[in-house]
Design a protein around this motif. Structure first.
Motif, PDB file in Angstrom:
ATOM      1  N   ARG A 119     -62.481 118.634 -13.838  1.00  0.00           N
ATOM      2  CA  ARG A 119     -63.438 117.860 -13.065  1.00  0.00           C
ATOM      3  C   ARG A 119     -63.418 116.427 -13.587  1.00  0.00           C
ATOM      4  O   ARG A 119     -63.186 116.188 -14.763  1.00  0.00           O
ATOM      5  CB  ARG A 119     -64.862 118.404 -13.228  1.00  0.00           C
ATOM      6  N   PHE A 120     -63.633 115.483 -12.719  1.00  0.00           N
ATOM      7  CA  PHE A 120     -63.844 114.118 -13.172  1.00  0.00           C
ATOM      8  C   PHE A 120     -64.766 113.420 -12.182  1.00  0.00           C
ATOM      9  O   PHE A 120     -65.090 113.962 -11.113  1.00  0.00           O
ATOM     10  CB  PHE A 120     -62.530 113.353 -13.366  1.00  0.00           C
ATOM     11  N   ALA A 121     -65.199 112.220 -12.532  1.00  0.00           N
ATOM     12  CA  ALA A 121     -66.206 111.528 -11.738  1.00  0.00           C
ATOM     13  C   ALA A 121     -65.645 110.254 -11.129  1.00  0.00           C
ATOM     14  O   ALA A 121     -65.036 109.434 -11.821  1.00  0.00           O
ATOM     15  CB  ALA A 121     -67.420 111.198 -12.604  1.00  0.00           C
ATOM     16  N   THR A 122     -65.853 110.116  -9.820  1.00  0.00           N
ATOM     17  CA  THR A 122     -65.577 108.852  -9.136  1.00  0.00           C
ATOM     18  C   THR A 122     -66.901 108.366  -8.548  1.00  0.00           C
ATOM     19  O   THR A 122     -67.955 108.645  -9.098  1.00  0.00           O
ATOM     20  CB  THR A 122     -64.500 109.044  -8.055  1.00  0.00           C
ATOM     21  N   HIS A 123     -66.852 107.660  -7.427  1.00  0.00           N
ATOM     22  CA  HIS A 123     -68.082 107.149  -6.828  1.00  0.00           C
ATOM     23  C   HIS A 123     -68.233 107.616  -5.391  1.00  0.00           C
ATOM     24  O   HIS A 123     -67.252 107.855  -4.683  1.00  0.00           O
ATOM     25  CB  HIS A 123     -68.103 105.613  -6.850  1.00  0.00           C
ATOM     26  N   ARG A 124     -69.482 107.733  -4.968  1.00  0.00           N
ATOM     27  CA  ARG A 124     -69.776 108.135  -3.611  1.00  0.00           C
ATOM     28  C   ARG A 124     -69.287 107.082  -2.622  1.00  0.00           C
ATOM     29  O   ARG A 124     -69.130 105.914  -2.960  1.00  0.00           O
ATOM     30  CB  ARG A 124     -71.280 108.345  -3.442  1.00  0.00           C
ATOM     31  N   THR A 125     -69.066 107.529  -1.386  1.00  0.00           N
ATOM     32  CA  THR A 125     -68.543 106.610  -0.371  1.00  0.00           C
ATOM     33  C   THR A 125     -69.585 105.610   0.110  1.00  0.00           C
ATOM     34  O   THR A 125     -69.219 104.576   0.685  1.00  0.00           O
ATOM     35  CB  THR A 125     -68.017 107.400   0.844  1.00  0.00           C
ATOM     36  N   ASP A 126     -70.873 105.887  -0.113  1.00  0.00           N
ATOM     37  CA  ASP A 126     -71.916 104.989   0.387  1.00  0.00           C
ATOM     38  C   ASP A 126     -72.391 104.001  -0.662  1.00  0.00           C
ATOM     39  O   ASP A 126     -73.508 103.489  -0.584  1.00  0.00           O
ATOM     40  CB  ASP A 126     -73.098 105.790   0.935  1.00  0.00           C
ATOM     41  N   THR A 127     -71.559 103.734  -1.657  1.00  0.00           N
ATOM     42  CA  THR A 127     -71.884 102.734  -2.659  1.00  0.00           C
ATOM     43  C   THR A 127     -70.868 101.601  -2.594  1.00  0.00           C
ATOM     44  O   THR A 127     -69.770 101.755  -2.044  1.00  0.00           O
ATOM     45  CB  THR A 127     -71.885 103.340  -4.073  1.00  0.00           C
ATOM     46  N   ALA A 128     -71.242 100.471  -3.168  1.00  0.00           N
ATOM     47  CA  ALA A 128     -70.325  99.319  -3.163  1.00  0.00           C
ATOM     48  C   ALA A 128     -69.452  99.272  -4.404  1.00  0.00           C
ATOM     49  O   ALA A 128     -68.627  98.366  -4.550  1.00  0.00           O
ATOM     50  CB  ALA A 128     -71.140  98.032  -3.056  1.00  0.00           C
ATOM     51  N   ILE A 129     -69.601 100.236  -5.296  1.00  0.00           N
ATOM     52  CA  ILE A 129     -68.845 100.228  -6.550  1.00  0.00           C
ATOM     53  C   ILE A 129     -67.437 100.756  -6.303  1.00  0.00           C
ATOM     54  O   ILE A 129     -67.230 101.728  -5.572  1.00  0.00           O
ATOM     55  CB  ILE A 129     -69.543 101.093  -7.605  1.00  0.00           C
ATOM     56  N   GLY A 130     -66.431 100.135  -6.938  1.00  0.00           N
ATOM     57  CA  GLY A 130     -65.065 100.637  -6.878  1.00  0.00           C
ATOM     58  C   GLY A 130     -64.367 100.327  -5.568  1.00  0.00           C
ATOM     59  O   GLY A 130     -64.869  99.601  -4.708  1.00  0.00           O
TER      60      GLY A 130
END
Length: 592
Positions: free
Chosen positions: A471-482
């Motif tokens: 498992r690893f962590a990215t960012h949700r699609t509704d954020t401006a990060i990344g």
């Protein structure tokens, strides 16, 4: 404030109860001075809360009490002359209270449950919520004189106001876990719950009633001997708490009259003392389960977006609560605020600091000079002020709100509060997306996804798809990060059947132009590599701190891509079928 060493935040003596009541009465009013200090950051709490409050049905028949008994005996599960009792024995209308059963895993499933394993344990909770101005229901007076505001009676349903600050009218939900030998109806807790609801939360607080399973007091040497000799029983009691929280949340969100008013994307936790430990355990922290150092994860609930621990119990130097040196919380990534007292000998700040430092997400620790393991009048502005400011900042989708929270060094009041730990990460925030990898034994293909519906679907067919453990962590699609990551399904209806992910606009456009490509939109947002000097040959890509490289592998035999973290890649022995296509993005790692 404490004259004995006990793991509690709910004193039983009349003098101590009066002091708790005074703490709240004076403290809530004194929030006004704290509000002005942080108003410029846009996260100031109102002096006494913005909203009127109503609560669920906990009406009780106190004529059932026998000589020498009290309501708290039942609320806290204290053993009486004829055995253990619970709040259910006093409820006038159990069917109309928030009552549920907690299913305890068998001892074969989790070996800590030696006595209660396999049982269905009765649980009751109280919920308080912002109510409308037209709610004319009467308050409910407890024997102590403390009142449950505008309480439902009989089969009356909740009257929950619409949230004026939300487009859909829904409220954030706060799960509250009280201290040992306490209850949601204790003189301090019932008012704290009402204060939280007045700030704009639906609050759900279960009656843990720990004494049903074990007794903990440290008044005499005999009590210390009891702890040493009966620790498996105590560990079982501690492990039941997160089950009560996890299954209580499931139950509450399954009740339409409450669930329809709750924003499921804004769930937070508040735990006091042993409740602070319970909040860590329900996030998946590893728990110390024996003097021999055995460690277990009891449950993991990823729905929380932020957690506050007030004087949270984290064990002692000779016996940490969360595995060796409290490192068992490393996999907990939810944003966390700890509030501790420098004079606390029950939850020493040295142990709390150790636990918070080990957390994997955004973390903060505020200490209050001279505060013991309990409440003081002068600490109220700091406790409520920090709690509300933290929740508001970390439930926000704006990074600027978190930045504003970071600018607060102290909250003016009657105490000396100091920030000891402050670390804000994009990881471990509500913008984080957990990505899970699966493997299909039939096709010998790998697939990763962060979409909760897909994770649930694949988990439901274990004979077809199995988790690899990565498992690893990215960012949700509704954020401006990344950067946005496209997901292309390569499928020609015959042999070609694999998914491709990339943050490269060029790669995504090239693949979309192929006849066999199925564009499945933006799968997630991922942290890109840090910019570097343009030299020849180009230097290896570098990820930001607290992240790891994710490498793309391609299997020529199965026509399948796999994405693995650098830690996992270092342990893999690749066959000639696998081609290493190099690092493609950065992620925050969970346990591997």
């Amino acid at each position: 404030m404490l004259n004995t060493i006990t793991l509690r935040c709910c004193p039983r003596s009349e003098r101590a109860r009066a002091r708790c009541a005074a703490w709240l009465a004076v403290g809530l009013a004194s929030l006004l001075s704290a509000s002005a200090a942080i108003a410029s950051a846009g996260i100031a709490p109102a002096a006494t809360g913005r909203f009127a409050v109503g609560c669920s049905n906990v009406e009780q028949d106190f004529t059932r009490l026998r000589a020498g008994e009290s309501g708290p005996d039942y609320w806290e599960g204290n053993p009486l002359s004829d055995g253990s009792h619970y709040v259910t024995d006093l409820l006038v209308s159990p069917a109309n209270a928030l009552s549920y059963s907690v299913a305890v895993p068998t001892v074969a499933q989790i070996d800590v449950f030696e006595k209660q394993g396999g049982k269905q344990l009765p649980y009751v909770a109280i919920a308080c919520y912002p109510t409308t101005a037209t709610n004319t229901r009467a308050d409910y007076a407890l024997p102590s004189g403390i009142r449950v505001p505008k309480m439902q009676r009989g089969a009356e349903g909740p009257i929950i106001a619409a949230n004026p600050d939300s487009s859909d009218g829904k409220w954030p939900l706060m799960m509250l876990s009280h201290g040992l030998a306490g209850s949601p109806l204790g003189d301090d807790y019932v008012q704290v719950i009402a204060r939280m609801a007045a700030e704009g939360y639906v609050v759900f607080a279960p009656f843990h009633a720990d004494a049903r399973y074990s007794r903990i007091k440290l008044n005499t040497i005999n009590d210390y001997f009891y702890v040493f000799s009966r620790y498996p029983e105590i560990a079982e009691m501690q492990a039941i708490r997160p089950l009560g929280l996890k299954q209580g949340l499931d139950y509450f969100l399954g009740k339409p009259e409450y669930a329809s008013t709750i924003d499921r994307d804004q769930i937070v936790g508040f735990g006091a003392s042993l409740g602070g430990m319970a909040m860590m355990l329900v996030q998946g922290a590893v728990m110390t389960t024996s003097w021999g150092g055995a460690e277990r994860t009891i449950v993991r609930d990823n729905r929380y977006k932020a957690v506050v621990g007030y004087v949270p119990f984290s064990g002692y130097s000779f016996f940490p609560a969360f595995g060796d040196s409290n490192q068992g919380v490393q996999g907990v990534r939810v944003p966390y605020l700890g509030i501790g007292g420098t004079a606390d000998v029950v939850a020493p700040i040295s142990r709390t600091s150790q636990m918070i430092e080990a957390l994997g997400g955004s973390k903060y620790f505020v200490t209050i000079e001279g505060m013991e393991h309990g409440f003081r009048v002068e600490d109220a502005p700091e406790v409520f002020g920090w709690t509300f400011a933290f929740f508001k900042a970390h439930l926000s989708r704006k990074q600027t709100d978190r930045t504003a929270f970071n600018s607060i060094d102290n909250i003016p009041g009657g105490s000396d509060d100091r920030v000891k730990i402050r670390k804000t990460l994009a990881w471990g925030s509500r913008d984080e997306l957990e990505v899970v990898e699966f493997y299909s034994p039939g096709s010998r293909k790998y697939f990763m996804t962060g979409r909760p519906d897909e994770v649930a679907l694949l988990d439901s067919v274990p004979t077809l798809w199995q988790r690899t453990g990565q498992r690893f962590a990215t960012h949700r699609t509704d954020t401006a990060i990344g950067a946005a990551m496209c997901r292309i399904w390569a499928n020609d209806g015959a042999t070609l059947n694999s998914h491709f992910y990339s943050t490269s606009d060029r790669d995504c456009a090239m693949l979309r132009s192929q006849s066999w490509a199925r564009d499945e939109g933006v799968a997630m947002r991922a942290q890109e590599f840090l910019p570097q000097l343009m030299i020849v040959p180009p230097p290896p890509p570098v990820c930001p701190s607290d992240t790891v490289k994710v490498t793309r592998l391609f299997n020529k035999a199965t026509i399948n891509h796999r994405y693995v973290t650098e830690g996992l890649l270092s342990r893999m022995l690749l066959t000639q079928d696998w081609a290493n296509e190099g690092p493609v993005f950065c992620a925050a790692k969970y346990d591997e």
